[in-house]
Design a protein around this motif. Structure first.
Motif, short mmCIF file in Angstrom:
data_model
loop_
_atom_site.label_atom_id
_atom_site.label_comp_id
_atom_site.label_asym_id
_atom_site.label_seq_id
_atom_site.Cartn_x
_atom_site.Cartn_y
_atom_site.Cartn_z
N GLY A 11 47.55 15.33 28.89
CA GLY A 11 46.97 14.13 28.29
C GLY A 11 47.98 13.22 27.62
O GLY A 11 47.60 12.21 27.03
N ASN A 12 49.29 13.55 27.69
CA ASN A 12 50.31 12.69 27.10
C ASN A 12 50.46 11.41 27.92
O ASN A 12 50.43 11.45 29.15
N VAL A 13 50.61 10.29 27.25
CA VAL A 13 50.82 9.01 27.93
C VAL A 13 52.30 8.89 28.28
O VAL A 13 53.16 8.96 27.40
N ILE A 14 52.61 8.73 29.57
CA ILE A 14 54.00 8.69 30.04
C ILE A 14 54.24 7.47 30.90
O ILE A 14 53.29 6.90 31.47
N ASN A 15 55.52 7.07 31.01
CA ASN A 15 55.87 5.99 31.93
C ASN A 15 56.24 6.59 33.29
O ASN A 15 56.15 7.80 33.50
N SER A 16 56.70 5.74 34.20
CA SER A 16 56.98 6.21 35.57
C SER A 16 58.14 7.20 35.61
O SER A 16 58.28 7.94 36.58
N SER A 17 58.98 7.24 34.57
CA SER A 17 60.10 8.17 34.53
C SER A 17 59.76 9.46 33.78
O SER A 17 60.63 10.30 33.57
N ILE A 45 52.02 9.94 22.17
CA ILE A 45 50.58 9.68 22.16
C ILE A 45 49.90 10.58 23.19
O ILE A 45 50.27 10.58 24.37
N ARG A 46 48.92 11.34 22.72
CA ARG A 46 48.17 12.22 23.60
C ARG A 46 46.69 11.87 23.53
O ARG A 46 46.13 11.73 22.43
N ILE A 47 46.06 11.70 24.70
CA ILE A 47 44.63 11.41 24.76
C ILE A 47 43.88 12.73 24.75
O ILE A 47 43.95 13.49 25.71
N PRO A 48 43.13 13.04 23.67
CA PRO A 48 42.42 14.33 23.62
C PRO A 48 41.17 14.28 24.50
O PRO A 48 40.36 13.36 24.40
N THR A 49 41.04 15.25 25.36
CA THR A 49 39.86 15.34 26.22
C THR A 49 38.94 16.47 25.79
O THR A 49 37.98 16.80 26.48
N ASP A 50 39.23 17.10 24.64
CA ASP A 50 38.38 18.17 24.14
C ASP A 50 37.05 17.60 23.67
O ASP A 50 36.93 16.42 23.31
N ASN A 89 35.97 8.34 27.77
CA ASN A 89 37.11 7.51 28.15
C ASN A 89 37.82 7.04 26.88
O ASN A 89 37.50 7.49 25.78
N PHE A 90 38.75 6.13 27.06
CA PHE A 90 39.45 5.58 25.91
C PHE A 90 39.77 4.11 26.17
O PHE A 90 39.75 3.64 27.31
N LYS A 91 40.03 3.41 25.10
CA LYS A 91 40.41 2.00 25.19
C LYS A 91 41.61 1.75 24.27
O LYS A 91 41.76 2.40 23.23
N ILE A 92 42.44 0.80 24.68
CA ILE A 92 43.55 0.37 23.84
C ILE A 92 43.25 -1.03 23.37
O ILE A 92 43.12 -1.95 24.17
N GLY A 93 43.08 -1.19 22.07
CA GLY A 93 42.73 -2.48 21.50
C GLY A 93 43.93 -3.40 21.35
O GLY A 93 45.08 -2.99 21.52
N VAL A 147 44.67 3.33 19.98
CA VAL A 147 44.10 4.07 21.10
C VAL A 147 42.85 4.77 20.57
O VAL A 147 42.93 5.62 19.68
N VAL A 148 41.68 4.41 21.12
CA VAL A 148 40.41 4.90 20.61
C VAL A 148 39.66 5.62 21.73
O VAL A 148 39.41 5.05 22.78
N ALA A 149 39.34 6.90 21.50
CA ALA A 149 38.57 7.70 22.46
C ALA A 149 37.09 7.56 22.16
O ALA A 149 36.68 7.47 21.00
N THR A 150 36.26 7.54 23.21
CA THR A 150 34.81 7.47 23.04
C THR A 150 34.17 8.73 23.60
O THR A 150 34.68 9.34 24.55
#
Length: 412
Positions: free
Chosen positions: A105-111, A136-141, A300-304, A309-312
């Motif tokens: 769930g970590n946000v990564i770039n192409s590298s 930044i990690r998007i929690p999916t729990d 899901n999540f949104k970036i304002g 970064v806000v998870a719903t």
């Protein structure tokens, strides 16, 4: 000497064409910053020895923004860089906002570098001043249930209501109350409880409130047992505002308790009524806010636009995960290019200063958008023609010098 002058011109023009070619090749690279060549003359005493490339400058002006509709596409409109760390902990900076998530769930770039941000802390999670910075990690729990413990009511009781009730309150008899409001609370297992608050005008301008958990009510010991309701006497000043110190019990907060349901802890809710008013408009009382939550599945999540970064979740709750951190430098031209569209700090750039979207000198973060390359194709084509002519002219000086030497060799 003319040979060395011409040769230096060829080398400089060739380097300039390399830069132009690189700009054109990256005209569609997201977040790419165009380069330009700086030339300097070479002197030995009073004699000119040709030209040299003094440096390659990069244009860090913003490119145009394009909407993509993709949640993990992010653009910076204005100054600032995304901050990345790699597996070894080295820090890099870039403007390419094309991101993905790895298996954790970590946000990564192409590298494969991790996008960093201010970490949300506390319950409920929020970004505090001085928050730690990390990947930044998007929690999916799943979101765990929490019992409601505090809530507020807002609204108005009709001051000129002509219905005055002298009979004892009975929730099953609408003639014994003027108005009823209903809210929902959750217990420790996340089950929903309906809490009703009844308002009774006992004399002109004098009101009482009765509240109880009607999903699992407390019962008295009578035969048959009846639900037990919390009770509060309400007093208002001449402006229609509740006077918390004169309520009975004092303080303007009702303690509502229920019975245990399905093995959960019994509901114990502190309901704040201090925001209630009494004026001539109709009676309307509603929930202001309440804590607690039912269990929820990650959706899901949104970036304002503030970079948060806000998870719903399926229970309707939203949870702040992190806020993207931006970096800038005293001298961006001094950044060291590392390839893969990222730069690193150098002694010339100065140390980075960090901040959030829209604060200080930082630009705004825009979700579902990307910053395009700032390469001006028209200008690059003109530069290519100029450098080509420069190359040809320098080669002509070498040719001319060669012809002069040949003339000297042929002298008898």
């Amino acid at each position: 000497m003319s040979f060395s002058q011409g040769l230096s011109g060829l080398n400089a023009a060739s380097k300039a064409l390399d830069v132009v070619g690189n700009n054109i090749a990256n005209s569609q690279t997201v977040g790419f910053k165009a380069g330009s060549v700086s030339f300097a003359d070479i002197f030995a005493g009073t004699t000119g020895l040709g030209v040299q490339v003094a440096g390659i400058n990069q244009d860090f002006n913003s490119g145009s923004l394009a909407s993509t509709g993709r949640d993990l596409d992010i653009a910076i409109d204005g100054k600032g860089f995304f901050r990345f760390v790699n597996e070894g902990g080295s820090v890099f900076y870039g403007r390419n906002g094309q991101f993905n998530t790895d298996e954790k769930g970590n946000v990564i770039n192409s590298s494969g570098m991790y996008l960093t941000g201010y970490q949300a802390t506390g319950t409920p999670p929020k970004i505090e001043p001085g928050a730690p910075i990390g990947p930044i990690r998007i929690p999916t729990d799943d979101m765990q249930p929490e019992a409601s413990t505090a809530g507020t009511l807002t609204g108005n009781l009709k001051a000129d209501d002509d219905k005055v009730i002298a009979s004892a309150f009975n929730a099953e008899d609408p003639s014994t109350y003027n108005f009823v409001s209903q809210i929902e609370a959750t217990d420790s297992l996340g089950s929903k409880h309906t809490v009703k608050v009844y308002f009774v005008q006992t004399s002109p301008g004098e009101w009482k409130a009765y509240a109880g958990d009607e999903t699992s009510p407390r019962m008295d010991t009578g035969s048959p047992p009846k639900p037990i309701y919390s009770e509060m006497q309400l007093k208002f000043d001449a402006s229609g505002n509740l006077i918390p110190g004169t309520t009975v019990p004092a303080g303007g907060v009702m303690n509502i308790t229920g019975a245990a349901l399905n093995g959960a802890n019994a509901l114990n809710l502190q309901l704040d009524l201090k925001a209630l008013t009494k004026n001539a408009s109709d009676s309307l009382v509603k929930l202001g806010e309440i804590d607690g939550q039912a269990p929820g599945k990650y959706q899901n999540f949104k970036i304002g636009d503030n970079g948060e970064v806000v998870a719903t979740y399926s229970n309707g709750k939203r949870q702040t995960v992190a806020q993207i951190v931006l970096a800038d430098f005293p001298n961006t031209s001094g950044l060291q290019s590392e390839g893969n569209n990222v730069w690193s700090e150098s002694s010339s750039s100065g140390q980075p200063f960090l901040g959030a979207s829209g604060t200080g000198s930082f630009g705004d973060v825009n979700g579902s958008m990307l910053e395009q390359s700032n390469v001006d194709m028209g200008a690059e084509m003109v530069n290519m023609i100029v450098y080509q002519r420069n190359y040809q002219s320098n080669s002509q000086t070498i040719k001319t010098q060669s012809e002069l030497l040949q003339t000297l060799v042929n002298l008898r």
